[in-house]
Write an enzyme that holds these catalytic residues in place. Sequence first.
Site, PDB file in Angstrom:
ATOM      1  N   HIS A 156      18.646  69.939  12.972  1.00  0.00           N
ATOM      2  CA  HIS A 156      18.117  69.216  11.797  1.00  0.00           C
ATOM      3  C   HIS A 156      16.747  69.770  11.401  1.00  0.00           C
ATOM      4  O   HIS A 156      15.924  69.064  10.838  1.00  0.00           O
ATOM      5  CB  HIS A 156      18.022  67.714  12.058  1.00  0.00           C
ATOM      6  N   LYS A 283      -1.599  86.756   0.078  1.00  0.00           N
ATOM      7  CA  LYS A 283      -0.172  86.610   0.281  1.00  0.00           C
ATOM      8  C   LYS A 283       0.483  87.810   0.952  1.00  0.00           C
ATOM      9  O   LYS A 283       0.165  88.956   0.662  1.00  0.00           O
ATOM     10  CB  LYS A 283       0.519  86.377  -1.058  1.00  0.00           C
ATOM     11  N   GLU A 290      14.239  87.568   1.019  1.00  0.00           N
ATOM     12  CA  GLU A 290      14.574  86.640  -0.071  1.00  0.00           C
ATOM     13  C   GLU A 290      15.674  87.239  -0.940  1.00  0.00           C
ATOM     14  O   GLU A 290      16.576  86.538  -1.406  1.00  0.00           O
ATOM     15  CB  GLU A 290      13.334  86.364  -0.919  1.00  0.00           C
TER      16      GLU A 290
END
Length: 464
Positions: A156, A283, A290
Amino acid sequence: MSTLWSGRFDQAPDAAAFEWGSSFSFDRRLFEDDVTGSIAWSRGLERAGVITAAEGTAIRTALQEILDAGRANPAFVDGADEDVHSFVERLLVQRLGDTGKRLHTGRSRNEQVSLDLRLYLRRRIPALQEAVAAIIAALTRQARAAGDALMPSYTHFRPAQPVLVAHFLLAHAAPLRRDFERLSTARHEAGALTLGSGAIAGTSYAVDVESIATDLGFDRVVANSIDASSDRDFAASFLFACSLTMVHLSRLAEDLIILCGDEHRFFEFSDALSTGSSMMPQKKNPDPLELVRGKTGRAVGDLVALLTTMKGIPSGYNKDLQEDKHVVFDAEDTLAGCTAVVRSVIDGLSLNRARAEAAASGLLLATDVADYLVGKGVPFRSAHEIVGALVRKLIAEQREFASLSLDEWRAASPRFEADVVSRVTPGASVAAKQTPQSTAPDAVRRAIEESEAWAARVASDAGR
Ligand code: ARG
């Protein structure tokens, strides 16, 4: 432009509709396979006495020249032809005249295009398998390098139990092993010869299809000519194998995107496989993974597209099936690109052992505490309740098991003894596991060895 069927018509085809419906722009990728299939068919015709030995030899020599020319210069495979089959036949007739015109005796493009796609997949699937195996090998190398490092596992997406980092890495190799097998199965499914099916009813020439199958490395002939003319199950199986492989790569990507993120930082991507932001100087983005995740939708779409095309057509060949090539080629290209980049990302991954291990400690040892009590004779359900109450107290006090004094342990249950301190650690947790598929260090060591042996075997098979 000339077609293979102009004799039937008074008018030339509508240029725009012909151009729109022609497939040569994309089925040129089957060029090599089309020639291979035609060489085999010419042998079949010759053995059946439909063409003479001299004609057979002339046809094969010319086909081989055409093949060599196309291989040497891809731009050679070009023209206003309707499809790759028309292109090859046009060149053959240009070279041989009437002899070239005999090649299509007893054969149809319906069986020919299916054969070409089957030959194509049989030729190309091994490269995809090698690429999948390379990821498995990279994961296995990282698993070995991780040694006895620990990290949390999740259910989970909440911390569940400590595991070896190696166990986590091999968890991503396991589905890829199944994908490797699925690709083998798809390759096998493609290996049935369609020639001899004619346009739909079979062929009127006594062609020995078994020997043509053998010539082409197929182990069987299709069972039914009607079915054969529109069967694309083998392509759907291939697309399913590609889709599921992509689903697995996507889940691997998702795990790594999260676990390399600033909140976790268990692993670090190499700079070479990261990207920056045009605006935010801090960043370090995981764009390659992705994109893998994103392209998974595309591969699944390819599968759904073919199934949707297949579901509506009446039996026998229908032109709808021409769409099969777009999706097969797209899925192949997608998987080839993604496997290459994932392998590089895995190779460039570094482990931040301190961060991973820090996260492997704490309340996620609760199951081990319960197991400790079971070892002291407490029924598991009761142990679960005792530890649950202890966890509630620790959460309220913002503490962890390690901070409990023996008195506090004993307040929770008199069965706790001094050894509980050494039994409730991440290392003890993994060492306590007993089953072969578990994160027990011995089991994981064996799994690494098995995976290394598998990768070596696959690499040596590929080299052969
Ligand atoms: N370009 C066609 C395809 O890809 C080849 C088969 C054509 N057959 C036909 N009867 N028009 O499916």
